[in-house]
Design an enzyme around this catalytic site. Structure first.
Site, PDB file in Angstrom:
ATOM      1  N   GLU A 129      33.981  30.549  40.244  1.00 53.27           N
ATOM      2  CA  GLU A 129      33.402  30.688  41.587  1.00 53.27           C
ATOM      3  C   GLU A 129      31.882  30.494  41.612  1.00 53.27           C
ATOM      4  O   GLU A 129      31.156  31.376  42.043  1.00 53.27           O
ATOM      5  CB  GLU A 129      33.783  32.057  42.155  1.00 53.27           C
ATOM      6  CG  GLU A 129      35.294  32.226  42.274  1.00 53.27           C
ATOM      7  CD  GLU A 129      35.709  33.571  42.841  1.00 53.27           C
ATOM      8  OE1 GLU A 129      36.674  33.593  43.606  1.00 53.27           O
ATOM      9  OE2 GLU A 129      35.077  34.600  42.511  1.00 53.27           O
TER      10      GLU A 129
HETATM   11  C1  ACM Z   1      38.310  35.548  39.421  1.00 50.70           C
HETATM   12  O1  ACM Z   1      39.239  36.226  39.897  1.00 50.70           O
HETATM   13  N1  ACM Z   1      37.289  35.182  40.177  1.00 50.70           N
HETATM   14  C2  ACM Z   1      38.322  35.126  38.051  1.00 50.70           C
END
Ligand code: ACM
Ligand code: ZN
Length: 781
Positions: free
Chosen positions: A343
């Site tokens: 992310e």
């Molecule tokens: C995640 O759940 N962002 C690895």
């Protein structure tokens, strides 16, 4: 000769596996050990551990002495204090003794494996490592009776005679804990590790840095914890405002070392995660020059994914991270260091001069390749110090760092791709392994981030995807359960989310694939829950609840209430309360009809000694109830609940039950018609709408309602229309009642999607969601 011997051992092992399998298939399991061992042979009689029993170790190593102490500590709970520990003097084991023996046993080829034999005279536990002995002891502890009353003085601890041959299916058996969003006391971290080790879980993935808090003391960069460990405020619920409560804290290096040492004593490896390049806002708030814009930044007071990440064009960022990792490596001896990688939006990199210069200098194609450059550079540094990296599956984008192990969380696809490329993989897909998800119908659960991952679903997880051939499969190191803590503030709540699902994953990771058996697992789990009670673990009993749902019966064309339990053969009892009062208790045999607004309460009759858990659901009976609406637009497959009938099944969705009750339309209007079957006097109609901008779900721009007697000529229904919440207001659910007072057979509802997420919203320009649930019609008075 050696080879021949190995073949025989193999045949023996296969036979014992088959025997073990046959045994576990029928009825009551012969033991309550979780994870179930590779082979268990029950024998006649029992061995009694009592004062006078001697623990013998085959060498005076410190490790064996400590393992003997572990055994003594367990016996303490039964009022047996400090059995003498002696070193093996003769070849023959004296009666009334327990032998712990580490040697190069040919019949034990797995370093974590063990053989445990309990006879009437003695117990022998053999392994090739201390770890094997430790795991053998865990099995032995689970053969002990549920703790007696030690206050009454020592009573013999009776162990059923048996032979266990055991070793793990996967080398990596993990549990994760996010301490960035909320943190938990050192004592709790130890308890978490303790519980893991009971179930032979061997890796603790400690998620230490986040946008909302940097949790590890770094001596060279004191601001990381002076500034970065604290936030001004946290969100209330899901987008329901800010609590304005100062929150934070961190673990000192001394505390972290204490945890590492404690874990090592339980044969648990601690893998620290230092997130990069994203989820780094707390670090940027401490040292703003590490970001692309230079700040100022603030430790984040919301959940989600933030655009500000470490600048990949700035050399100081790499110097900083190398310094941090140097201290991290000094604290954590783990071969693996987790560097995050998930992310990380490229918004800033795309417009940052330094990042763009780096792309040019390194002849990279784009920002994705820049992320690959970033991770690979960090990998080289860690490799130089004898360590290996683990990263979330986004590290595949733009090219995978050469020696990286991939943690596959957005499904199993990333893991499959990585294994096919010859990389090691840890499976932790959201669908089965995210233990922050709901574990039962949200209606009866504490508020959670979302998802729906029952104990049974977690237990059903198979870490090796069919898409991999045998060679590729060997890259699957195992599975891991993740506990993200945006909505988990207390240690008790962590326990509630993690247990018993962590136990299900423990069996997935350890036991042979063929021995998996849900019915058998539940029987053993019930016994283990009592063991968890003795350790004051606040595990969830949700799997022992009843799911109250509605189902359309195609034969009778009627909507019926269906009560389900994941427990094999369990009797379900229920009552129905309506305007006439509450029915007597009934035993559920088959789906039944509902003829008025009712509350259904249901519970299990046979709870295997577990406390009562009552599930409750209100059924909003109305004139549209059970009529399949005709949909003129398509809902998205990700949010389809039970299809069209979900809109008229009498069950109203709430803000937590996104996938259970709501139909989600992506960028589309919701356009539907209800045919009442005959013309009726309509008093009012209503439609359920959800507003949850955090999840890109918005109130419609408008709602139109038209009515018709013949299905051809429609007129505007008139009446008041739903109040549309403006896109910036927090979460809300609208079950708006619209008074009509006209005759109609057909009612046409049209909720107009706002189209795209509005300007200034974090999803700006992307398709917006429209969520619709119960559509109701009331005729007469
Ligand atoms: C995640 O759940 N962002 C690895
Ligand atoms: Zn930059």
């Amino acid at each position: 000769m050696k080879k021949h011997f190995k073949t025989l051992t193999l045949i023996f092992l296969i036979l014992t596996v088959l025997c073990g399998h046959a045994e576990t298939k029928k009825g009551t399991p012969p033991h309550s050990i979780i994870p179930t061992p590779v082979s268990f042979q029950g024998r006649k009689g029992t061995f009694s551990i009592k004062p006078g029993t001697v623990i013998i170790i085959n060498s005076s190593s410190k490790e064996l002495s400590k393992l003997a102490a572990t055994l003594n500590e367990a016996l303490n709970h039964y009022g047996i204090s400090q059995l003498p520990v002696t070193t093996m003097q003769q070849d023959r084991l004296p009666a009334n003794s327990i032998l712990l023996s580490i040697d190069n046993y040919n019949e034990i080829s797995n370093k974590e494996g063990y053989i445990l034999e309990v006879s009437k005279k003695s117990i022998t536990l053999k392994a090739t490592t201390g770890k094997g002995i430790f795991y053998g002891l865990q099995s032995l502890f689970q053969l002990m009776p549920l703790q007696g009353n030690s206050k009454r003085g020592p009573s013999p601890v009776k162990i059923p005679a048996c032979k266990i041959v055991d070793y793990p299916r996967f080398p990596y058996r993990g549990m994760h804990l996010d301490v960035g969003r909320h943190m938990f006391p050192v004592e709790f971290i130890k308890k978490y590790i303790d519980l893991m080790s009971m179930y032979k879980i061997n890796n603790f993935h400690w998620h230490l840095t986040e946008d909302q808090g940097w949790r590890l003391e770094i001596r060279k960069y004191p601001l990381l914890t002076e500034t970065g460990a604290f936030r001004r405020s946290s969100p209330i619920g899901r987008n329901a405002g800010d609590d304005n409560i100062f929150y934070g804290g961190f673990y000192t290096q001394e505390e972290a070392r204490e945890i590492v040492e404690y874990a090592a004593g339980k044969y648990v490896n601690v893998i620290p995660e230092i997130e990069m390049p994203g989820h780094a806002l707390a670090a940027l708030a401490s040292y703003p020059h590490l970001g692309c814009t230079g700040g100022p930044y603030e430790v984040w007071t919301m959940w989600g994914v933030h655009d500000d990440i470490f600048c990949a064009g700035n050399e100081e960022v790499f110097q900083f991270l190398e310094d941090v990792l140097t201290e991290v490596m000094d604290i954590f001896p783990s071969k693996y260091i987790h560097i995050g990688g998930d992310e990380a939006p490229k918004t800033r990199w795309d417009v940052c001069e330094k990042c763009q210069q780096r792309i040019k200098n390194e002849k990279l194609k784009d920002s994705h390749e820049l992320q690959s450059y970033f991770i690979t550079r960090i990998e080289k540094f860690l490799n130089k110090h004898g360590r290996q990296i683990i990263g979330w599956d986004e590290i595949l984008e733009g090219g995978l760092a050469p020696g990286a192990t991939v943690m596959s969380w957005r499904g199993t696809e990333g893991g499959i791709a990585a294994a096919k490329m010859g990389h090691d993989v840890i499976m932790t897909p959201g669908s089965h392994c995210y233990l922050d998800h709901y574990q039962a119908n949200p209606a009866g659960e504490p508020f959670a981030i979302g998802g729906f991952t029952t104990l049974k679903k977690t237990y059903s997880f198979e870490p090796v995807p069919d898409a991999l051939n045998e060679k590729e499969s060997r890259h699957i190191l195992g599975a891991q359960g993740n506990v993200w803590t945006e909505y988990i503030k207390t240690s008790e709540h962590v326990e509630y989310m993690a247990y018993p699902r962590a136990i299900a994953l423990a069996e997935v990771n350890w036991s042979p694939r063929e021995s998996k058996n849900w019915e058998n697992f539940i029987e053993r789990l019930v016994v283990n829950m009592k063991r968890l009670d003795l350790k004051n673990v606040n595990y969830s009993k949700s799997a022992f609840g009843v799911d109250v749902g509605m189902q359309y019966d195609e034969n009778s064309e009627k909507l019926k209430a269906v009560l389900k339990s994941d427990l094999p053969g369990a009797e379900i009892l229920y009552t129905i309360t309506d305007k006439n009062g509450t029915s007597s208790e009934r035993s559920y045999k088959a789906p039944f009809e509902i003829n008025a607004v009712s509350i259904i309460k249901a519970w299990l009759s046979d709870r295997r000694g577990l406390p009562l858990k009552i599930s409750e659901r209100k059924v909003w009976h109305n004139d549209a109830f059970g009529i399949k609406p005709l949909l003129n637009t398509l809902y998205d497959h990700r949010y389809q609940a039970n299809g069209n009938i979900s809109l008229t099944d009498g069950l109203r969705g709430d803000a937590n039950s996104l996938i259970n009750d709501w139909l989600g339309f992506l960028g589309e209007d919701a356009d539907l018609v209800i045919d009442l079957g005959s013309v009726k006097d309509i008093q009012n109609v209503s439609i359920g709408l959800l507003h949850n901008p955090d999840n890109w779900i918005f109130m419609p721009a408008a709602v139109e309602i038209k009515i018709s007697e013949d299905g051809v000529n429609y007129t505007d229904a008139g009446g008041n229309k739903p109040d549309i919440i403006t896109p910036y207001e927090p979460l809300g659910i609208l079950y708006s009642v619209i008074n009509i007072r006209k005759k109609a057979r057909y009612i046409h509802f049209k909720a107009k999607n706002i189209g795209i997420c509005p300007k200034g919203h974090w999803g700006e320009g992307n398709k917006a969601w429209l969520f619709v649930d119960e559509v109701m019609v009331n005729s007469g008075l």
